[in-house]
Design a protein around this motif. Structure first.
Motif, short mmCIF file in Angstrom:
data_model
loop_
_atom_site.label_atom_id
_atom_site.label_comp_id
_atom_site.label_asym_id
_atom_site.label_seq_id
_atom_site.Cartn_x
_atom_site.Cartn_y
_atom_site.Cartn_z
N GLU A 1 -12.02 13.06 -3.59
CA GLU A 1 -13.19 13.92 -3.79
C GLU A 1 -13.78 14.36 -2.46
OE1 GLU A 1 -16.10 12.17 -6.49
OE2 GLU A 1 -14.46 11.95 -7.95
N GLU A 2 -13.93 13.40 -1.55
CA GLU A 2 -14.48 13.72 -0.23
C GLU A 2 -13.67 14.82 0.46
OE1 GLU A 2 -15.76 9.14 0.42
OE2 GLU A 2 -14.64 10.09 2.07
N LEU A 3 -12.37 14.76 0.27
CA LEU A 3 -11.50 15.74 0.92
C LEU A 3 -11.37 17.02 0.11
CD1 LEU A 3 -8.68 13.27 2.01
CD2 LEU A 3 -10.26 14.44 3.55
N GLY A 4 -12.02 17.05 -1.06
CA GLY A 4 -11.96 18.23 -1.92
C GLY A 4 -10.59 18.45 -2.54
N LEU B 1 2.27 14.08 5.01
CA LEU B 1 2.37 12.84 4.25
C LEU B 1 1.67 11.67 4.97
CD1 LEU B 1 5.16 11.52 2.16
CD2 LEU B 1 4.77 10.21 4.20
N GLY B 2 1.87 11.60 6.30
CA GLY B 2 1.28 10.50 7.07
C GLY B 2 -0.24 10.51 6.96
N ASP B 3 -0.80 11.71 7.00
CA ASP B 3 -2.25 11.88 6.92
C ASP B 3 -2.76 11.42 5.55
OD1 ASP B 3 -4.41 12.66 8.32
OD2 ASP B 3 -4.48 14.70 7.44
N LEU B 4 -2.05 11.83 4.50
CA LEU B 4 -2.45 11.46 3.14
C LEU B 4 -2.34 9.94 2.95
CD1 LEU B 4 -0.70 14.32 1.16
CD2 LEU B 4 -3.18 13.96 1.34
N LYS B 5 -1.27 9.39 3.51
CA LYS B 5 -1.04 7.95 3.41
C LYS B 5 -2.24 7.19 3.97
CE LYS B 5 2.83 5.94 5.31
NZ LYS B 5 4.19 6.03 5.86
N ALA B 6 -2.69 7.64 5.13
CA ALA B 6 -3.79 6.95 5.80
C ALA B 6 -5.12 7.18 5.11
CB ALA B 6 -3.86 7.40 7.26
N ARG B 7 -5.28 8.35 4.52
CA ARG B 7 -6.62 8.70 4.02
C ARG B 7 -6.84 8.48 2.54
NH1 ARG B 7 -7.88 14.25 7.19
NH2 ARG B 7 -10.03 13.89 6.57
N VAL B 8 -5.80 8.62 1.73
CA VAL B 8 -6.06 8.51 0.28
C VAL B 8 -5.29 7.40 -0.43
CG1 VAL B 8 -6.67 10.95 0.10
CG2 VAL B 8 -4.36 10.24 -0.48
N LEU B 9 -4.38 6.75 0.27
CA LEU B 9 -3.60 5.70 -0.41
C LEU B 9 -3.99 4.30 0.06
CD1 LEU B 9 0.03 7.17 -0.52
CD2 LEU B 9 -1.77 7.34 -2.24
N GLU B 10 -3.88 3.37 -0.87
CA GLU B 10 -4.14 1.97 -0.55
C GLU B 10 -2.87 1.19 -0.90
OE1 GLU B 10 -7.19 -1.55 -2.02
OE2 GLU B 10 -6.37 -0.11 -3.44
N PHE B 11 -2.45 0.29 -0.01
CA PHE B 11 -1.23 -0.48 -0.25
C PHE B 11 -1.57 -1.95 -0.50
CE2 PHE B 11 -0.16 3.27 2.08
CZ PHE B 11 1.04 3.68 1.53
N VAL B 12 -1.19 -2.44 -1.68
CA VAL B 12 -1.47 -3.84 -2.03
C VAL B 12 -0.14 -4.56 -2.22
CG1 VAL B 12 -2.62 -5.36 -3.69
CG2 VAL B 12 -3.55 -3.07 -3.25
N PRO B 13 0.10 -5.64 -1.45
CA PRO B 13 1.39 -6.34 -1.58
C PRO B 13 1.60 -6.87 -3.00
CG PRO B 13 0.01 -7.33 0.14
CD PRO B 13 -0.80 -6.27 -0.50
#
Ligand SMILES: [Zn+2]
Ligand SMILES: [Zn+2]
Length: 337
Positions: free
Chosen positions: A187-190, A231-243
């Motif tokens: 949402e923040e990123l529109g 992709l790298g930008d999206l990975k850092a900003r919108v994705l969360e990685f849980v083991p």
């Protein structure tokens, strides 16, 4: 985080050993060992896609007939995995029935059997209901790093352990990393939600490079919008990685240094350990003869591994009414109190 799977003992501690891992959202379940499974509800058995058999002593394999009977009309087959001689033993089980009526079934029920050899090679064979379960050979595969099964959501790894001069396979269920989307960040990123996120996750799982571009196309009140994002930008900003979680299953193993050593590596990082605790330490010479773990030995193995949860099972019926003693001995060795 919502639980993605549930791992439970198939029977009570004096019953036949076995663990069911139910991946409800995938409408799929896997079984470690298939002794008496008559206590499992049919709806759960119908979900079983893969069965891993530690060894073919009856208390670990006798329930195959029940599974087959329940699943025979199902349109998805089943895969089985076991140690040396497994395919021939399965073939004999299937040959013990008359199959002249299976042609009437609408579906062809297919069993794919896998047999892990001492050299890490996996022999495979196919048995189909349409042919009355005649054995058809399939090409061999290699179990790289002991991995018997790998899907997008999890893998199952094995190691052979010593049990009465033969192999008993231990199993580890290892979930893949969960990739979650931070909705608030979108949402923040529109940016919109939608199928592009599934594609993004797929690309990340496939190991696509950070400079790969992801196309996002959506409609707003102002009209259609189209953006290409890194992709790298999206990975850092919108994705969360849980083991993911790791669940291990160990049964019917001799308490010898070579098994303990192999288990130390295999169980590393496990969240939950299901482990046999067959005899009390006072009967350790008997345990030795039977090539089983005592509750104390099982507790020590759990302790050495530092698992978060440990569940003892496969108690000898000689202790009926003395369940608490086995549990206490196990807990003491595991937690030190
Ligand atoms: Zn057993
Ligand atoms: Zn056994």
């Amino acid at each position: 985080m919502r639980p993605i799977f549930e791992a439970t003992l198939v029977n009570r501690v004096f019953g036949d050993p076995g663990v069911l891992i139910d991946l409800k959202f995938e409408r799929r379940a896997i079984l470690f060992d298939i002794g008496d499974v008559s206590g499992l509800p049919t709806r759960k058995l119908l979900r079983v896609s893969d069965v891993f058999v530690s060894h073919t002593h009856m208390d670990h394999f006798a329930g195959f007939d029940h599974l087959l009977r329940v699943c025979l009309g199902r349109d998805t087959g089943v895969c089985l995995y076991g140690p040396e001689r497994f395919i021939a033993q399965l073939e004999h089980k299937l040959a013990a029935y008359t199959w002249n009526l299976v042609q009437n079934y609408e579906t062809d029920f297919v069993i794919i059997a896998h047999e892990l050899g001492a050299d890490g090679q996996v022999q495979r064979a196919k048995f189909r209901s349409r042919t009355g379960f005649l054995r058809e050979e399939l090409p061999m595969v290699q179990a790289e790093g002991g991995v018997l099964l790998e899907s997008s959501a999890f893998k199952v790894r094995t190691i052979p352990l010593e049990h009465h001069g033969m192999a008993s396979l231990a199993f580890a269920f290892e979930e893949g990393t969960h990739i979650n989307v931070w909705k608030s960040r979108l949402e923040e990123l529109g940016l919109p939600t939608g199928p592009w996120l599934t594609k993004l996750k797929e690309q990340v799982r496939a190991g696509a490079p950070d400079d790969a571009l992801i196309r996002v196309h959506w409609r707003t009140r102002e009209g259609a919008r189209d953006e290409m994002l890194a992709l790298g930008d999206l990975k850092a900003r919108v994705l969360e990685f849980v083991p993911g979680q790791k669940v291990c299953y160990v049964t019917d193993v001799a308490d010898i240094p070579q098994n303990r050593h192999a288990l130390a590596g295999f169980l590393h990082g496990a969240d939950t350990l299901f482990i046999e605790a067959v005899f009390l330490n006072e009967d350790r010479s008997h345990a030795q003869r039977k090539a089983h773990l005592t509750a104390e030995a099982a507790g020590e193995i759990a302790r050495a591994t530092g698992v978060r949860a440990a569940v003892p099972f496969h108690f000898s019926p000689r202790y009926l009414g003395r369940e608490e003693e086995l549990r206490r001995e196990f807990e003491q060795a595991w937690k030190g109190h």
